[in-house]
Design a protein around this motif. Sequence first.
Motif, short mmCIF file in Angstrom:
data_model
loop_
_atom_site.label_atom_id
_atom_site.label_comp_id
_atom_site.label_asym_id
_atom_site.label_seq_id
_atom_site.Cartn_x
_atom_site.Cartn_y
_atom_site.Cartn_z
N ARG A 128 -7.60 -11.93 -1.02
CA ARG A 128 -8.69 -11.08 -0.56
C ARG A 128 -8.23 -9.61 -0.49
O ARG A 128 -9.03 -8.73 -0.25
CB ARG A 128 -9.19 -11.53 0.80
CG ARG A 128 -8.21 -11.34 1.97
CD ARG A 128 -8.85 -11.77 3.26
NE ARG A 128 -8.02 -11.46 4.42
CZ ARG A 128 -8.35 -11.76 5.68
NH1 ARG A 128 -9.49 -12.39 5.91
NH2 ARG A 128 -7.56 -11.45 6.67
N ASP A 129 -6.95 -9.40 -0.69
CA ASP A 129 -6.42 -8.03 -0.69
C ASP A 129 -5.26 -7.97 -1.67
O ASP A 129 -4.35 -8.80 -1.62
CB ASP A 129 -5.94 -7.64 0.72
CG ASP A 129 -5.45 -6.20 0.77
OD1 ASP A 129 -6.04 -5.36 0.08
OD2 ASP A 129 -4.47 -5.93 1.49
N LEU A 130 -5.32 -7.01 -2.60
CA LEU A 130 -4.28 -6.86 -3.61
C LEU A 130 -3.74 -5.44 -3.56
O LEU A 130 -4.50 -4.48 -3.51
CB LEU A 130 -4.85 -7.13 -5.01
CG LEU A 130 -5.25 -8.56 -5.33
CD1 LEU A 130 -6.03 -8.61 -6.64
CD2 LEU A 130 -4.03 -9.45 -5.42
N ARG A 131 -2.41 -5.34 -3.59
CA ARG A 131 -1.77 -4.03 -3.60
C ARG A 131 -0.67 -4.03 -4.66
O ARG A 131 -0.01 -5.03 -4.90
CB ARG A 131 -1.19 -3.67 -2.23
CG ARG A 131 -2.22 -3.68 -1.13
CD ARG A 131 -1.77 -2.92 0.10
NE ARG A 131 -1.69 -1.47 -0.13
CZ ARG A 131 -2.74 -0.66 -0.14
NH1 ARG A 131 -3.94 -1.14 0.06
NH2 ARG A 131 -2.58 0.63 -0.32
N VAL A 132 -0.52 -2.86 -5.29
CA VAL A 132 0.47 -2.68 -6.34
C VAL A 132 1.42 -1.57 -5.94
O VAL A 132 0.99 -0.51 -5.49
CB VAL A 132 -0.21 -2.35 -7.68
CG1 VAL A 132 0.80 -1.86 -8.71
CG2 VAL A 132 -0.97 -3.56 -8.22
N VAL A 133 2.71 -1.81 -6.08
CA VAL A 133 3.74 -0.82 -5.79
C VAL A 133 4.47 -0.48 -7.09
O VAL A 133 5.01 -1.38 -7.75
CB VAL A 133 4.74 -1.34 -4.73
CG1 VAL A 133 5.79 -0.26 -4.45
CG2 VAL A 133 4.02 -1.72 -3.45
N ARG A 138 5.31 4.40 -5.13
CA ARG A 138 3.92 4.71 -4.79
C ARG A 138 3.14 3.40 -4.69
O ARG A 138 3.37 2.46 -5.45
CB ARG A 138 3.30 5.62 -5.85
CG ARG A 138 3.74 7.07 -5.75
CD ARG A 138 3.00 7.92 -6.78
NE ARG A 138 3.39 7.58 -8.14
CZ ARG A 138 2.73 7.98 -9.23
NH1 ARG A 138 1.62 8.71 -9.10
NH2 ARG A 138 3.16 7.65 -10.43
N GLU A 139 2.18 3.36 -3.76
CA GLU A 139 1.44 2.13 -3.48
C GLU A 139 -0.05 2.38 -3.66
O GLU A 139 -0.59 3.40 -3.24
CB GLU A 139 1.74 1.67 -2.05
CG GLU A 139 1.14 0.33 -1.70
CD GLU A 139 1.61 -0.18 -0.36
OE1 GLU A 139 0.91 -1.02 0.23
OE2 GLU A 139 2.68 0.28 0.11
N PHE A 140 -0.74 1.39 -4.28
CA PHE A 140 -2.17 1.52 -4.57
C PHE A 140 -2.88 0.20 -4.26
O PHE A 140 -2.31 -0.89 -4.46
CB PHE A 140 -2.41 1.85 -6.05
CG PHE A 140 -1.83 3.16 -6.50
CD1 PHE A 140 -2.58 4.32 -6.44
CD2 PHE A 140 -0.52 3.23 -6.98
CE1 PHE A 140 -2.05 5.54 -6.86
CE2 PHE A 140 0.02 4.43 -7.41
CZ PHE A 140 -0.74 5.59 -7.34
N ALA A 141 -4.12 0.32 -3.80
CA ALA A 141 -4.99 -0.85 -3.74
C ALA A 141 -5.40 -1.20 -5.17
O ALA A 141 -5.60 -0.33 -6.01
CB ALA A 141 -6.22 -0.56 -2.90
#
Length: 482
Positions: A128-133, A138-141
């Motif tokens: 239900r929540d995805l994040r990319v580093v 740097r981190e992004f939804a």
Amino acid sequence: MLRPVIAFILLTGASFSAACGQEPPSDTASAQLAAGAAPEAVRAAPESQAQIQLSFAPVVREAAPAVVNVYSRRVIAQRSPFAGDPFFERFFGGPQPRQREVNSLGSGVIVDASGVIVTNNHVVAGARDLRVVLSDRREFAAELLLADERTDLAVLKIDADEPLPVMAFDDSGTAEVGDLVLAIGNPFGVGQTVTSGIVSALARTDVGITDYAFFIQTDAAVNPGNSGGALVNMRGELIGVNTAIFSRSGGSQGIGFAIPAEMVRTVVAAAEDGGRIVRPWLGARLQAVTSDLAQSFGLDRPRGAVVAELWPDAAAERAGLRRGDVVLAVDGVQVNDENGARFRFATRSIGQDARVTVLRDGDELTLTVPAEAAPGDPEGRRLQVEGRNPLQGAELVQLSPAFNEENGLDPFARGVLVFSVTPRTNAGFVGFQPGDRVLSLMGESVEDLSDASDILRRHDGAVRWPVEIERRGDRIRREVRL
């Protein structure tokens, strides 16, 4: 003595609380590798100590910035330890369902500078929540553009304020067993890691991880957390997405599997083109060539796959394929079973042509087979049964190659299937189950929904109903009394 457990293990990492990354690469990277522009590689073994001491660092500097960490968060239901306990249920009103939040880790590869990332479906399934580093921390939804369970691939999109580093696909298709490769990912959440190895085998079709089993095998060390990471050649190009390992212990034992870049490119293209995959279908059932068959066909060894059945008027039949032909190659790549042919055909886009090389009466022929979607409705034509009959309360669906392919059924299965059964209806009381194939009613054959609807209408209200179904390969006949 207990036998050791051997399993194919998907490489999703365990739960982690913080993102791990690497420092950004140096701006003084040597040798920039021009994607797609490099001359054909010359393969040679090291001939001196100086050659043995050569470094992979230039390749890593080129490829590693395009490999990211993917973090997913999902909620799962947790069974209460008191479930089914009469004492607990009597005094406390039954166990209350509990939910638990799980964080899992995988890897991904940036394949478009706008922020398009490919990873494994099992990394993001149910999230239900995805994040990319990124590799520079740097981190992004992330937004999920496409998730395809059948290929175990998923495509994400992040919004960055500048073009991102990209890993080019290997378009040559010339990978060979023994080629040096690098695996880049985030095993166990320790941070971006590079391991080296070779291509151990190609066209592994007996792995059983995805519907389109056709894997690159490598001995480069991959572990949980490497899922969705890159398998890279010596030009810094993506030749595969690391997916699973074959392991006794759960750790790397030198047998890893990657989905080839040809399939990855197809899924990414579908995501960028609206997010729906339309898979080409050959329309032929194939079987592997045994030693006896090879001798009868005049082959020097078992190779290729025999055409055992053709779907009427499908692409293969219209292209001139016949029963008894031996399919030797698709687009110049040798195939030895149905999985290999399906994979090669599935990497074509609808409207393109595939070159199928066959052996017929001792002669090799090349047929041009158009890439077309399987015939029929992928969602399936449905009939909700009402009235006074044994199937009242059941939803029936018309089988077709398109529906069967979409739902993992035998593509050549025909007839009518029980799709669902409503509780407390005639169908439920009689014992019909989802997946039952209705063969006959009242002694009359059921070939399609029209047959079923007509028979049910004509005999509505009857007391005795002879019924024949197929359930998990077994035919069952009985007379139902209402």
